[in-house]
Design a protein around this motif. Structure first.
Motif, PDB file in Angstrom:
ATOM      1  N   ASP A 612     159.935  24.858  68.672  1.00 30.59           N
ATOM      2  CA  ASP A 612     159.981  24.196  67.365  1.00 30.59           C
ATOM      3  C   ASP A 612     160.707  22.868  67.535  1.00 30.59           C
ATOM      4  OD1 ASP A 612     158.666  26.253  66.140  1.00 30.59           O
ATOM      5  OD2 ASP A 612     160.477  27.293  65.495  1.00 30.59           O
ATOM      6  N   ALA A 613     159.972  21.742  67.439  1.00 32.33           N
ATOM      7  CA  ALA A 613     160.586  20.435  67.672  1.00 32.33           C
ATOM      8  C   ALA A 613     159.757  19.358  66.984  1.00 32.33           C
ATOM      9  CB  ALA A 613     160.688  20.159  69.173  1.00 32.33           C
ATOM     10  N   LEU A 651     166.447  27.198  75.819  1.00 35.07           N
ATOM     11  CA  LEU A 651     165.307  26.751  76.634  1.00 35.07           C
ATOM     12  C   LEU A 651     165.699  25.478  77.368  1.00 35.07           C
ATOM     13  CD1 LEU A 651     161.605  26.657  75.626  1.00 35.07           C
ATOM     14  CD2 LEU A 651     162.636  24.595  76.567  1.00 35.07           C
ATOM     15  N   ARG A 652     165.385  25.447  78.683  1.00 35.95           N
ATOM     16  CA  ARG A 652     165.652  24.267  79.495  1.00 35.95           C
ATOM     17  C   ARG A 652     164.322  23.626  79.888  1.00 35.95           C
ATOM     18  NH1 ARG A 652     170.783  23.885  82.476  1.00 35.95           N
ATOM     19  NH2 ARG A 652     172.229  25.430  81.622  1.00 35.95           N
ATOM     20  N   PHE A 722     167.364  23.082  74.666  1.00 34.00           N
ATOM     21  CA  PHE A 722     167.133  23.360  73.255  1.00 34.00           C
ATOM     22  C   PHE A 722     167.799  24.681  72.888  1.00 34.00           C
ATOM     23  CE2 PHE A 722     163.727  20.514  74.420  1.00 34.00           C
ATOM     24  CZ  PHE A 722     163.570  19.691  73.306  1.00 34.00           C
ATOM     25  N   PRO A 723     168.479  24.757  71.724  1.00 29.35           N
ATOM     26  CA  PRO A 723     169.168  26.005  71.347  1.00 29.35           C
ATOM     27  C   PRO A 723     168.176  27.128  71.054  1.00 29.35           C
ATOM     28  CG  PRO A 723     169.216  24.430  69.538  1.00 29.35           C
ATOM     29  CD  PRO A 723     168.647  23.693  70.716  1.00 29.35           C
ATOM     30  N   GLN A 724     168.690  28.329  70.963  1.00 26.47           N
ATOM     31  CA  GLN A 724     167.855  29.522  70.809  1.00 26.47           C
ATOM     32  C   GLN A 724     166.990  29.464  69.551  1.00 26.47           C
ATOM     33  OE1 GLN A 724     170.093  33.103  70.413  1.00 26.47           O
ATOM     34  NE2 GLN A 724     168.350  34.444  70.535  1.00 26.47           N
ATOM     35  N   HIS A 725     167.533  28.944  68.454  1.00 23.67           N
ATOM     36  CA  HIS A 725     166.760  28.967  67.208  1.00 23.67           C
ATOM     37  C   HIS A 725     165.554  28.026  67.242  1.00 23.67           C
ATOM     38  CE1 HIS A 725     169.452  25.483  66.448  1.00 23.67           C
ATOM     39  NE2 HIS A 725     168.461  25.042  65.688  1.00 23.67           N
ATOM     40  N   ARG A 726     165.471  27.146  68.265  1.00 22.74           N
ATOM     41  CA  ARG A 726     164.308  26.274  68.412  1.00 22.74           C
ATOM     42  C   ARG A 726     163.182  26.941  69.211  1.00 22.74           C
ATOM     43  NH1 ARG A 726     164.618  22.341  64.671  1.00 22.74           N
ATOM     44  NH2 ARG A 726     166.583  21.191  64.768  1.00 22.74           N
ATOM     45  N   VAL A 727     163.445  28.129  69.781  1.00 25.91           N
ATOM     46  CA  VAL A 727     162.474  28.786  70.650  1.00 25.91           C
ATOM     47  C   VAL A 727     161.740  29.847  69.843  1.00 25.91           C
ATOM     48  CG1 VAL A 727     162.134  30.004  72.831  1.00 25.91           C
ATOM     49  CG2 VAL A 727     164.025  28.375  72.578  1.00 25.91           C
TER      50      VAL A 727
END
Length: 745
Positions: A612-613, A651-652, A722-727
Motif C-alpha cells: 500500500d503506497a 518490507l524491505r 516500509f512498516p508492517q501496516h503498508r504490507v
C-alpha cells in the motif's frame, strides 16, 4: 611439672589399652574369616537358584511345545473354539497361525493374521532350512509387528506350510521378577544369542538388549553352568552370579548379586567391633576431658575473650573462673580484663576526637557546596520530614535557615503548588523501588520568586521500615533558561525552514511554465519544423534542450522536496503489485542500461505480497535509486532490485549495485540536499544532489525509513523499509523460494 607428665602418661595408656588392642584383634578376625565364608555360602545359593529356575523354565517350555502340537492338530482339522483360545492364552500364546509357502495365512487363532509380518520373513526362511518336518523350533526373543518382545514357535507342515506361534514373554518375566533378594540381587534370562528376555530394567526388556559381551552370558551361550564374577553395566558394580542353561532351547538364566551386599554380614561384625571401640574411645575421651578441662578451661576463657575483643566487642571480658582453676590463671584473667578496659577507654577517646574532626570537615564541605544538603525521612505511615537541611556557599533559593535546621517544618511547604504532586509521586516511587531519587521542581523563596531546582538522593531502608534519603538540591534556573532559549531557537529555525520550503515550492512551480516553453521550442528547432538549421544552430538547440531538461528535473525535485518538507505532499495510497511495478521501472531504464552496458535484475518474486503506497512517489524513489546505481556502476556491472519480508512484518525494497561505492565519511554528505562527492568515474553526467534526500523524505512520508550500506570498490545497497501496516500480507515467503528473475541488458 611432675603432675603434668603423669597426666600425659595416663591419657596415652588409656587410649592405647581401650582402643588399639580391640581394633587390631577384631579387625584381623573379620578379615580372615567373615567375608570368605559369606561369599562361599552365597555362591552356592545363587547356583542352586539358577538351576531351579532353569528346571522350571524347561518344564514350562515342554508344556508350551505340547500345546503347540495340539494347536497344529486343531489347525489341520480347521477347528476353532473359545475353549481352544482360552487354553492357548493360558500358556501366554498371543497368536497362532498357519502360513503357506508364499507367506499367506490360511488359519489363525486368538488374533487375526493376513500375512506373515515382514519382520519375521528372514527368520522363517532360516527355520525352514534348519528344521525337519517333525521338529518344533523356538526362536530367540524377537520384535513382533508392534515392536513387543516375542518368542516364536515354528514347525514345518505338509504342503510346504509353516505353523507359527507367537509366545508372550509375560510368564518368563513373572518368573524373573519372583527372584529378588538382598537389596539388588535379581535374576536375568537371555536367549541363545544373549538377548534379554527378562531383566529388572524394563527398558532392556523392551529393546531386547544384547548382553552377549558379559562373561556369564558368554559361558551360557557355550552351554556351561557355574559361578563367575563380572561387572554389571546396569548397576555399574562388581557382581557374583550363578548361571545355568535350559538345554532344549539354549536360554540362559543367571542369578547375580553385588559383591558389596555379600560383605553385609562381615560389616555387621565390623560394626560391632567399632561399637566396642567407640565405647572405649568414649570412656577415654570422658576421662581425658575431665582431666584436661581443669587445665584448659581457664586458658580457653581468656582466648575466647581476646578473640571477641579483637573482633570489635569492646565490652568483652573474661568471666569468673571456677574454684578449681589454678591461681595463675585467675591472675591472668584479671590482668586481661584490666588491659581490655584501658584499651576501651583509649578507643572511646580516640573515636570522640575523630567524630569531632569529621563533623568539622563535613560542615566545611557543606558550607562550600552550591546548593542544599538534606536528609529526607519517610516513615512507614507515609509522613515526610527533613531532619537535616543546610545551605551551601550560596543560598540561591532565598530560604530562611538557622544553621543546619530549617525554619519551616517541611521543605515541601516551599515547593511550588503546581509541582508538589509530582514531587511527592517521585518520592513515593523512589521509596517503593529504592532507586535513586532525581526530580526537578520549583521552590518559592522568601522574596516570592520561584526558582527551578533539581533534587538527587540515594534511598536506604532502616530496620524500622523508614526510608531515608541523603542528597542535595541544586539551583538549575539558569539551565532552564538556556533550555527555553534553545527550544525557542529550534522553533524559530523550523518556522524559517518551513517558510523556505514554501518559497521553494512556489518558485519551483512558477519556473516550470517557462521551462516547459523552452523545452517545447527547443524540440521544435531540433525537429526542424519551421525550416532547416545549420549544424551549429542545431547543436545549440540540442544543448538548450538538454540543459532545460536538466533544469526542469532539478525544479521538479525541488518542488517535491519542498512539498514534503512543507507538509503539503499528500499521499494517494493504492495497492501495488511490486513485481509488475519493478518491471515497469525496468522498461523505463532500458535506454540507459543499453548505453552503459549494464545488467538490471528484477529479483522480486511474482507472488510477493502487495504494497500500500503512493504509486508516483514509489516510482520516483525507485527511479532515483536505479538512476544513481546506473550512473556510478562501471560497464559490465550488475544492478539488482530485490524485496523481502522481515520477522516483524515490515518490507524491505532494495537496490543493490556493483559500482564504485561510497566512503563512510561521505555517506552523510550524499544524504544532504545538493550534496555531491567525487566518485572516481570519468564522464559521469552531472546530478542535482537531490535524489537521495528526496527519496528519504518520500519514504519517511510513508512512515518508513531509508538505509544505505556501501563499501568503496565493491558497491552500494540502498533499502526502502516500509512498516508492517503498508504490507498487504505479513506472510513471509517460504525458505529457499526460487522465483524466475528477469533481467535487462
Amino acid at each position: 611439672m611432675w603432675g603434668t607428665l603423669r597426666l600425659r602418661y595416663l591419657l596415652a595408656f588409656a587410649f592405647t589399652l581401650v582402643a588399639t588392642v580391640p581394633v587390631l584383634l577384631l579387625g584381623f578376625w573379620v578379615e580372615k574369616n567373615a567375608l570368605p565364608n559369606e561369599i562361599q555360602s552365597a555362591t552356592e545359593k545363587h547356583l542352586l537358584l539358577a538351576q531351579n529356575v532353569t528346571s522350571g523354565l524347561e518344564h514350562y517350555l515342554f508344556d508350551v511345545g505340547a500345546a503347540f502340537d495340539y494347536l497344529v492338530e486343531a489347525a489341520n482339522q480347521s477347528r476353532r473354539s473359545a475353549a481352544l483360545e482360552t487354553f492357548a492364552k493360558s500358556l501366554e500364546f498371543k497368536a497362532f497361525y498357519v502360513a503357506s509357502e508364499e507367506g499367506k495365512v490360511t488359519y489363525d487363532l486368538i488374533l487375526p493374521r493376513n500375512a506373515v509380518p515382514q519382520s519375521l520373513e528372514n527368520w522363517i526362511a532360516e527355520t525352514r532350512g534348519a528344521a525337519t518336518s517333525s521338529k518344533l523350533s523356538f526362536s530367540g526373543v524377537l520384535p513382533n509387528e508392534t515392536g513387543e518382545p516375542t518368542i516364536y514357535l515354528v514347525k514345518p507342515l505338509s504342503n510346504k506350510r509353516m505353523a507359527i506361534g507367537e509366545l508372550s514373554t509375560d510368564y518368563i518375566v513373572k518368573v524373573q521378577k519372583s527372584i529378588a533378594f538382598g537389596e539388588k540381587g535379581h535374576a536375568a534370562i537371555v536367549d541363545a544369542q544373549g538377548r534379554v528376555i527378562a531383566h529388572p530394567k524394563e527398558e532392556w526388556q523392551k529393546e531386547m538388549r544384547d548382553l552377549s559381551a558379559l562373561e556369564p552370558v558368554k559361558r551360557m551361550m557355550n552351554g556351561e553352568t557355574g559361578i563367575t564374577r563380572f561387572v554389571s553395566p546396569a548397576l555399574n558394580a562388581e557382581m557374583i552370579s550363578g548361571y545355568a542353561v535350559a538345554k532344549n532351547v539354549g536360554w540362559g538364566i543367571m542369578v547375580p548379586q553385588p559383591i558389596s551386599e555379600l560383605t553385609g554380614q562381615s560389616d555387621k561384625i565390623q560394626n560391632a567391633v567399632m561399637a566396642i571401640v567407640a565405647v572405649g574411645l568414649a570412656a577415654a575421651a570422658i576421662l581425658g576431658w575431665t582431666l584436661s578441662g581443669i587445665v584448659t578451661h581457664p586458658v580457653d576463657a581468656v582466648v575466647r575473650a581476646a578473640q571477641d575483643f579483637a573482633a570489635g566487642n569492646r565490652d568483652r571480658r573474661v568471666p569468673g573462673l571456677s574454684v578449681l582453676a589454678p591461681i595463675e590463671f585467675k591472675t591472668l584473667s584479671r590482668g586481661f580484663n584490666a588491659m581490655a578496659q584501658q584499651i576501651q577507654d583509649d578507643h572511646d577517646a580516640l573515636a570522640e576526637r575523630s567524630r569531632q574532626a569529621s563533623m568539622e570537615r563535613l560542615g566545611s564541605i557543606a558550607a562550600n557546596i552550591p546548593g542544599l544538603l538534606y536528609r529526607r525521612v519517610k516513615t512507614a505511615d507515609g509522613q515526610i520530614s527533613y531532619p537535616f537541611l543546610r545551605a551551601g556557599a550560596r543560598n540561591e533559593f532565598g530560604l530562611a535557615l538557622d544553621g543546619h535546621r530549617p525554619v519551616m517544618e517541611d521543605l515541601t511547604h516551599v515547593v511550588h503548588p503546581q509541582d508538589l504532586s509530582s514531587l511527592i509521586w517521585a518520592i513515593d516511587e523512589s521509596a517503593s523501588t529504592l532507586d535513586p531519587h532525581a526530580h526537578e521542581f520549583r521552590i518559592i523563596g522568601r522574596s516570592g520568586e520561584a526558582r527551578w531546582a533539581r533534587s538527587f538522593g540515594i534511598p536506604r531502608r532502616r530496620d524500622n521500615g523508614d526510608i531515608v534519603w541523603d542528597g542535595v538540591i541544586v539551583d538549575i534556573s539558569e539551565t532552564k533558561k538556556v533550555e527555553q532559549a534553545l527550544l525557542e531557537a529550534k522553533e524559530e529555525a523550523e518556522n524559517a525552514n518551513r517558510a523556505k520550503s514554501e518559497f521553494l515550492a512556489n518558485m519551483s512551480h512558477e519556473l516550470r511554465t517557462p521551462m516547459n516553453a523552452i523545452l517545447g521550442f527547443s524540440e521544435a528547432m531540433q525537429l526542424e519544423i519551421f525550416g532547416k538549421l545549420t549544424p551549429t544552430y542545431k547543436e545549440y538547440s540540442e544543448n538548450i534542450h538538454s540543459s532545460a531538461e536538466h533544469l526542469l528535473s532539478l525544479i521538479n525535485d525541488l518542488l517535491d522536496l519542498s512539498k514534503v518538507e512543507a507538509g503539503k505532499f499528500e499521499l494517494d495510497i493504492e495497492e501495488i503489485d511490486l513485481c509488475d511495478f519493478v518491471e515497469g521501472v525496468h522498461k523505463l531504464m532500458e535506454p540507459k542500461l543499453t548505453t552503459g552496458r549494464l545488467q538490471l535484475v528484477n529479483a522480486v518474486p511474482a507472488d510477493f505480497p502487495h504494497l500500500d503506497a503512493d504509486r508516483r512517489a514509489l516510482k520516483q524513489m525507485l527511479l532515483n535509486l536505479v538512476s544513481n546505481a546506473i550512473k556510478f556502476t562501471p560497464a559490465q556491472g550488475n544492478i539488482e532490485i530485490n524485496a523481502r519480508l522481515e520477522s516483524d512484518g515490515s518490507l524491505r525494497l532494495g537496490v543493490t549495485d556493483t559500482g564504485v561505492g561510497i566512503a563512510p565519511n561521505d555517506v552523510k554528505t550524499v544524504m544532504e540536499p545538493f550534496g555531491q562527492i567525487r566518485n572516481g568515474l570519468e564522464h559521469v553526467p552531472p546530478g542535482t544532489g537531490l535524489g537521495l534526500p528526496l527519496t528519504r523524505s518520500l519514504i519517511e512520508r510513508h512512515g518508513g525509513e531509508l538505509r544505505l550500506h556501501s563499501t568503496p570498490g565493491e558497491g552500494t545497497c540502498v533499502e526502502l523499509i516500509f512498516p508492517q501496516h503498508r504490507v498487504q500480507s505479513a506472510k513471509a515467503l517460504p525458505q529457499g523460494h526460487d522465483e524466475p528473475q528477469h533481467s535487462i541488458h
